[in-house]
Design an enzyme around this catalytic site. Structure first.
Site, PDB file in Angstrom:
ATOM      1  N   ASN A 102      68.460  15.297  29.280  1.00 49.16           N
ATOM      2  CA  ASN A 102      69.558  14.923  27.603  1.00 49.16           C
ATOM      3  C   ASN A 102      69.964  13.196  27.553  1.00 49.16           C
ATOM      4  O   ASN A 102      69.876  12.743  28.151  1.00 49.16           O
ATOM      5  CB  ASN A 102      70.475  16.151  28.132  1.00 49.16           C
ATOM      6  N   HIS A 119      66.104   9.844  29.516  1.00 49.12           N
ATOM      7  CA  HIS A 119      65.430   9.149  28.049  1.00 49.12           C
ATOM      8  C   HIS A 119      66.959   8.706  27.223  1.00 49.12           C
ATOM      9  O   HIS A 119      66.380   9.106  26.099  1.00 49.12           O
ATOM     10  CB  HIS A 119      65.334  10.542  27.732  1.00 49.12           C
ATOM     11  N   CYS A 148      72.509  -4.927  12.760  1.00 49.58           N
ATOM     12  CA  CYS A 148      72.696  -5.390  13.460  1.00 49.58           C
ATOM     13  C   CYS A 148      74.137  -6.449  12.445  1.00 49.58           C
ATOM     14  O   CYS A 148      73.488  -7.461  12.163  1.00 49.58           O
ATOM     15  CB  CYS A 148      72.545  -6.380  14.386  1.00 49.58           C
ATOM     16  N   GLY A 188      68.596  23.962  33.136  1.00 50.18           N
ATOM     17  CA  GLY A 188      67.997  24.075  31.980  1.00 50.18           C
ATOM     18  C   GLY A 188      66.854  22.925  31.834  1.00 50.18           C
ATOM     19  O   GLY A 188      66.688  22.754  30.643  1.00 50.18           O
ATOM     20  N   PRO A 215      67.642  30.709  32.480  1.00 48.68           N
ATOM     21  CA  PRO A 215      67.205  31.994  32.255  1.00 48.68           C
ATOM     22  C   PRO A 215      65.948  33.010  31.789  1.00 48.68           C
ATOM     23  O   PRO A 215      65.824  34.424  32.649  1.00 48.68           O
ATOM     24  CB  PRO A 215      67.541  32.006  30.774  1.00 48.68           C
TER      25      PRO A 215
END
Length: 245
Positions: A102, A119, A148, A188, A215
């Site tokens: 995540n 990531h 920037c 997850g 789940p």
């Protein structure tokens, strides 16, 4: 389920080195949608907005969607009970590190310190010209694309686009921990995204017990999982926490 929870708590308590491997499912209960699946973002947005080549050619166009997804909508997400339990486990010495796919920063906001961001992280932006890194809280997203303040170059979110490699430090640390852990807790993740999904597999190959909290069944379930605690991450991890403390 109660017997599985007790067995899992015993395994974690007796482990000398435990890691967690988390995917989009742990943040869904914080209101962060996954990228894939029935309600995934790629059903609404074109994935090319996060393709590195397309981004370099169309940064202004990409930033319209990047702002909407990551800095308007995601900004309201907060850590849920599952993030907080993992942080509690780390603080109590029962969890060494979190390897996460995540980019939402919710593990850190929950209190986890040893987080390997496979990531990257949407809360950082980076100038690809000079390398300067900015905190997203410093950026005025009313004016896009952000630039920037050193050289005027357009900033890029500091997470992995399609066509980019995994950050070296996160990659090396994740696999180093996977190869020496006794227990790997998957939370997850469906196991669809590579090379991240190789982390639990590396742990399994080195003899670790694999605990999966999801789940539904995943690509991990029939291949590497030893114990599958089927249910929502918040519910299962709270039950584990109650058993451990």
């Amino acid at each position: 389920m109660d017997s599985q929870i007790k067995e899992t708590a015993k395994i974690i308590r007796e482990s000398k080195f435990t890691i967690a491997f988390t995917g989009a499912g742990i943040s869904v209960e914080s209101g962060v949608p996954p990228f894939r699946g029935e309600h995934g973002l790629w059903n609404k947005y074109n994935p090319e907005i996060l393709d590195l080549g397309y981004y370099h050619e169309n940064p202004e166009k990409c930033w319209l969607f990047i702002r909407e997804i990551f800095y308007d909508f995601f900004a309201n997400a907060h850590p849920n009970k599952a993030h907080k339990v993992l942080a509690h486990l780390e603080q109590s010495g029962l969890l060494h590190s979190v390897v996460t796919q995540n980019i939402d920063n919710l593990h850190q906001e929950a209190g986890s310190k040893n987080v390997y961001e496979f990531h990257g992280n949407s809360k950082r932006l980076k100038c690809l010209k000079c390398g300067k890194v900015f905190d997203a809280s410093e950026i005025d997203f009313e004016h896009i694309p952000p630039r920037c303040d050193e050289d005027g170059e357009i900033l890029k979110p500091d997470f992995i686009f399609f066509g980019e490699g995994i950050p070296t430090a996160a990659f090396e640390n994740a696999f180093a921990d996977a190869e020496k852990c006794d227990v790997c807790i998957i939370v997850g993740s469906t196991g669809e995204v590579t090379p991240a999904s190789f982390v639990p597999r590396a742990a399994k190959q080195n003899g670790a017990t694999i605990i999966e909290i999801n789940p539904e069944k995943t690509l991990f379930t029939g291949q590497v999982t030893d114990i599958h605690l089927m249910g929502k991450a918040t519910v299962i991890l709270e039950k584990l926490e109650n058993q451990l403390f």
